[in-house]
Structures are given as structure tokens and as C-alpha cells.
Write a protein that holds these residues in place. Structure first.
Motif, mmCIF file in Angstrom:
data_model
loop_
_atom_site.group_PDB
_atom_site.id
_atom_site.type_symbol
_atom_site.label_atom_id
_atom_site.label_comp_id
_atom_site.label_asym_id
_atom_site.label_seq_id
_atom_site.Cartn_x
_atom_site.Cartn_y
_atom_site.Cartn_z
ATOM 1 N N GLY A 115 -0.521 -12.165 -3.379
ATOM 2 C CA GLY A 115 -1.621 -12.303 -2.427
ATOM 3 C C GLY A 115 -2.866 -12.921 -3.014
ATOM 4 N N GLY A 116 -2.702 -13.867 -3.937
ATOM 5 C CA GLY A 116 -3.854 -14.553 -4.515
ATOM 6 C C GLY A 116 -4.222 -15.794 -3.726
ATOM 7 N N ALA A 117 -4.863 -16.735 -4.400
ATOM 8 C CA ALA A 117 -5.355 -17.932 -3.718
ATOM 9 C C ALA A 117 -4.220 -18.709 -3.050
ATOM 10 C CB ALA A 117 -6.084 -18.834 -4.707
ATOM 11 N N GLY A 150 -14.336 -9.038 -4.782
ATOM 12 C CA GLY A 150 -13.173 -8.283 -4.331
ATOM 13 C C GLY A 150 -12.943 -8.487 -2.836
ATOM 14 N N HIS A 151 -11.667 -8.616 -2.451
ATOM 15 C CA HIS A 151 -11.325 -8.910 -1.051
ATOM 16 C C HIS A 151 -10.063 -8.140 -0.663
ATOM 17 C CE1 HIS A 151 -14.223 -12.234 -1.271
ATOM 18 N NE2 HIS A 151 -13.724 -12.444 -2.476
ATOM 19 N N THR A 152 -9.973 -7.802 0.620
ATOM 20 C CA THR A 152 -8.828 -7.044 1.108
ATOM 21 C C THR A 152 -8.032 -7.885 2.112
ATOM 22 O OG1 THR A 152 -10.152 -6.062 2.881
ATOM 23 C CG2 THR A 152 -10.076 -4.874 0.780
ATOM 24 N N TYR A 153 -6.928 -7.314 2.577
ATOM 25 C CA TYR A 153 -5.969 -8.068 3.393
ATOM 26 C C TYR A 153 -5.978 -7.646 4.862
ATOM 27 C CZ TYR A 153 -4.311 -9.352 -1.223
ATOM 28 O OH TYR A 153 -4.245 -9.822 -2.503
ATOM 29 N N GLY A 154 -6.989 -6.876 5.241
ATOM 30 C CA GLY A 154 -7.011 -6.325 6.600
ATOM 31 C C GLY A 154 -6.990 -7.385 7.686
ATOM 32 N N TYR A 214 -4.105 -12.105 12.289
ATOM 33 C CA TYR A 214 -3.061 -13.135 12.243
ATOM 34 C C TYR A 214 -1.644 -12.568 12.332
ATOM 35 C CZ TYR A 214 -7.118 -15.750 10.779
ATOM 36 O OH TYR A 214 -8.372 -16.314 10.745
ATOM 37 N N GLY A 215 -1.520 -11.263 12.345
ATOM 38 C CA GLY A 215 -0.199 -10.659 12.518
ATOM 39 C C GLY A 215 0.687 -10.705 11.300
ATOM 40 N N VAL A 216 0.100 -10.889 10.108
ATOM 41 C CA VAL A 216 0.899 -10.886 8.878
ATOM 42 C C VAL A 216 1.293 -9.442 8.543
ATOM 43 C CG1 VAL A 216 0.880 -11.379 6.396
ATOM 44 C CG2 VAL A 216 -0.231 -12.967 8.004
ATOM 45 N N ASN A 217 2.568 -9.256 8.219
ATOM 46 C CA ASN A 217 3.023 -7.934 7.768
ATOM 47 C C ASN A 217 2.653 -7.804 6.290
ATOM 48 O OD1 ASN A 217 4.519 -7.604 10.287
ATOM 49 N ND2 ASN A 217 5.976 -9.075 9.409
ATOM 50 N N VAL A 218 1.643 -7.020 5.991
ATOM 51 C CA VAL A 218 1.194 -6.876 4.605
ATOM 52 C C VAL A 218 1.854 -5.650 4.002
ATOM 53 C CG1 VAL A 218 -0.777 -6.615 3.069
ATOM 54 C CG2 VAL A 218 -0.998 -7.973 5.171
#
Length: 426
Positions: A42-44, A92-96, A102-106
């Protein structure tokens, strides 16, 4: 490219993103279910790929992102945290938003293996995630024993800080606690490695801190290379802002690193022994372990790819992007990974949804801060040839630039940062 702002950056990537949106998508090749695309990392590169796959397919793809960390700290700009220009929280960043907007299954878990025959990713938690296409974006792994005496355990005393987060905070704490007049020693990495100007920007940021808090301290760079990125710009900046503080020793003077001792801080080279109050050891690097275990790497330790699509040459159902791939003339950087992710996403949409694909556009810029409002940059555009991703033109800051231009370059980098993290995480 002479300038970039957040708005321009977003417009630029939007133009690429819009290429694949050509109305309804065909799902015939995969029957009734949505084609499944899994992204590891989940990086750049990985976060960008997941976002663009989900956004531009308009729900026609089932996109899963596998990333063990719930918060991602960008390596780019982590040196600015060391220099006191950013807080750790600000990088720092999160995936919420990837999930909610966008409906991504994280999935927060470690990808421990890839079954290429069954097209499944194995998770540390015991699950298996099937895919029709897989994007592998694991970044780099460190080859600890490339520096004799160094190890994962030793990195707790001699931090590498080449994966941002706790290691970066550890290094900064050690720098701030250095004794008066102490010595910071960096062992720089050999080529190829993540972020070519990064070690030398770090030295600039360490010097910036020490100039304020410990002005008699010294910085020594033990470098296995003879030259480095933006060398004339950094050298000029060190002489201007930190005269007498920074000493750079290339391999022709230094010889080999014989050993490091994490307990004593001693570093032994062919030239001499160095006693470090703070040792920053950045070892050699290779593609993230999952790529190697899946058989996607070659003898270089990185992953060969098809330049136009980022498909692995080992497996046409897998795309490898970012630091893990062999991207020809493109350096390993967050900007490069972001650019490659869009090309890979376009290729996947074309294959799975019959979306139209165009020749990809690649670009990269690496900014470095030397001192307050003294920013420099290097960058280029690229195209895919049969053999590699090839540089078509480039630019670099010049020595002797005036203060206003250097300040503008730094401010440009701030706009870029805001743009790219929005492009990655939504």
C-alpha cells in the motif's frame, strides 16, 4: 517540466486516469462475476494502483489491497521530519478513503506467498485471496549482511531509517541526543537503491538540525560509490550552509567497509576506524521478499517487467511496479511508482474490461531540501521502448541559483506532496 503544484499534479494524473473511461465495460471474459484484481503493498505504487483500478473501472473490477500496516508513512519527506520541517504525523496516511470512497477491499495482513498456478495470494492470517490479475508493489527489502556486522537486530542501535516510521523516529531521537561535538556517520547504500538523492538530502537535514542544537558536531559519509545524485548541488549547499561540518569519503578513498559494531558504534574500513555517536547504516537493497519468493526476480534481486505494461516477464498475470521492478532509466522513487501504477492500471483495465489502452506516459521529479527555503530538483519524462522505460528529456537545478528560485522550488515540492498523497489515498 519546470514547475508543479497540487492542482497541476492532480490535473496531470487525471488526464491519464480518464483514458480508460470509455463508457460501459465488457465482463464477458470472466462470466458473471467481476474480475478480481489484488494489489500487494500500500505504498506510492500499490495505493495508487488500487485507487485507479477501482475509480476508473466504476465498480466493474473487484479490487483488493493487501497491506499489513494501518498507517503508511511516506519515505519521501521523511528527511524533512528529521530536519524539523515536518512532524511525523504529517507524513502518515491511512487507507480509509480507498475503502469508503472507492470501494477497495483493504485487507490489513501480510502477504506471505503467491500461488501462481492457482492465482491466489496466501495471507499470514491463514486466508487465501484469488485473483485474475495481481499487482505486486512490495517496495524494497534491505540486505542487512551487505554491511559486515549489520543485521535486523543491529538496526535497533544503528537505524537505517530507509523504511519510514519507527526507524525514522529512532534516528531523529538519536541525533537529538548526540553529545556535544559528537559524530554522525552514515554508511550510504550502493546502487541501485530507493530514492537516489535521499541519503544526501538526509545529510543536509541532519546538518540543519545539528547547526541549531550541536554546531560543533561532525558528519561523515562513508560511500561505496564514486558519485551521487545532484552531487554538485549538495556539495555547494553543504559548503554554503554547513561549512566544515560534512565530510564525504567515496570508495576510492575509503576502500571497503570491514565491519560495524552496533554496541560500540565502531565502523572499521580499509582507510580507518570511525567511532560514531550516531550511526545511520543504509545497506544494499533488493525487491521486497514476496517478489523473490514468488520467483519474480532475476539475478539483480529486482523484477524484470515489460516496459509498456509493467507486466512481469515471468508471469503475464502479474504486474510489478515501484521500487521492486527494473524500470530502465526511471529511478526508484515515490513519483516513479505513482506514474508506473497508472500505466499498470490502464493495462489491466484493457485486458480485463476491454477498455482502450494508450501508450503510457511516465514522469518523475525528485526534490531535495538543503536548508530553509533552499530546494533543488531533478526530473525527467520517459517512454516505453521494447527494451526498457527510456528517458526522453530531463532537467536539473543549477548551482548558483538565486534564493527566490530555490525557495520556489521548495514550495513546489510542498504542492507536489499534497497532490501525490491525495492521488494515492483519495
Amino acid at each position: 517540466m519546470t514547475g508543479i503544484s497540487r492542482r497541476r499534479f492532480t490535473q496531470g494524473v487525471g488526464a491519464v486516469a480518464g483514458i480508460g473511461v470509455m463508457g460501459g465495460f465488457s465482463r464477458a471474459v470472466h462470466g458473471q462475476g467481476r474480475p478480481k484484481v489484488v494489489v500487494i503493498g500500500g505504498g506510492a505504487g500499490g495505493a495508487t494502483a488500487a485507487r485507479y483500478l477501482a475509480k476508473d473501472s466504476e465498480g466493474a473490477l473487484d479490487v483488493t489491497l493487501i497491506e499489513p500496516s494501518k498507517s503508511y508513512y511516506t519515505c519521501f519527506f521523511s528527511n524533512l521530519y528529521i530536519g524539523g520541517f515536518r512532524t511525523l504525523e504529517s507524513i502518515g496516511h491511512t487507507y480509509g478513503k480507498l475503502a469508503s470512497d472507492y470501494g477497495v477491499n483493504v485487507v490489513h495482513d501480510w502477504a506471505t506467498g503467491i500461488d501462481r498456478d492457482a492465482k491466489q495470494v496466501a495471507l499470514a492470517g491463514g486466508g487465501r485471496v484469488p485473483y485474475d490479475r495481481l499487482v505486486v508493489a512490495p517496495g524494497i527489502d534491505l540486505i542487512y549482511d551487505s554491511v559486515p556486522g549489520y543485521s535486523l537486530e543491529a538496526s535497533g542501535h544503528m537505524p537505517h531509517a530507509w523504511k519510514a516510521g519507527t526507524q525514522t523516529a529512532l534516528l531523529k531521537n538519536k541525533i537529538m541526543a548526540m553529545p556535544e561535538g559528537g559524530t554522525y556517520v552514515m554508511i550510504a547504500p550502493p546502487n541501485p537503491y530507493r530514492c537516489p538523492p535521499g541519503p544526501y538530502e538526509r545529510v543536509s537535514m541532519v546538518a540543519h538540525q545539528l547547526k541549531k542544537t550541536n554546531p560543533t558536531a561532525k558528519i561523515v559519509i562513508l560511500d561505496p560509490k564514486e558519485t551521487f545524485s545532484k552531487q554538485a548541488l549538495f556539495t555547494e549547499g553543504w559548503q554554503k550552509h554547513y561549512p566544515g561540518m560534512v565530510e564525504w569519503l567515496p570508495q576510492s578513498i575509503l576502500g571497503e567497509i570491514q565491519s560495524v559494531d552496533a554496541a560500540s558504534g565502531e565502523i572499521v574500513t580499509d582507510l580507518d576506524s570511525f567511532k560514531a555517536d550516531v550511526a545511520n547504516v543504509i545497506p544494499a537493497q533488493k525487491a521486497g521478499m514476496i517478489a523473490e519468493s514468488a520467483g519474480l526476480t532475476d539475478d539483480s534481486g529486482f523484477c524484470p517487467i515489460v516496459p509498456a505494461t509493467l507486466k512481469s516477464t515471468m508471469d503475464e498475470a502479474i504486474h510489478v511496479i515501484g521500487d521492486a521492478c527494473i524500470a530502465g532509466d526511471m529511478p526508484k522513487s515515490g513519483f516513479s511508482a505513482n506514474s508506473q501504477a497508472k500505466a499498470a492500471a490502464m493495462s489491466i483495465r484493457a485486458d480485463l474490461l476491454d477498455a482502450r489502452a494508450f501508450p503510457p506516459r511516465f514522469s518523475n521529479t525528485c526534490w531535495s531540501l538543503i536548508d530553509t527555503d533552499d530546494g533543488v530538483k531533478v526530473g525527467a519524462r520517459y517512454e516505453a521502448t521494447e527494451e526498457k522505460i527510456a528517458k526522453t528529456d530531463g532537467f536539473i537545478s543549477q548551482t548558483g541559483e538565486d534564493a527566490e528560485l530555490r525557495k520556489a522550488t521548495y514550495e513546489e515540492s510542498i504542492g507536489w506532496y499534497e497532490g501525490i498523497v491525495a492521488d494515492m489515498f483519495g
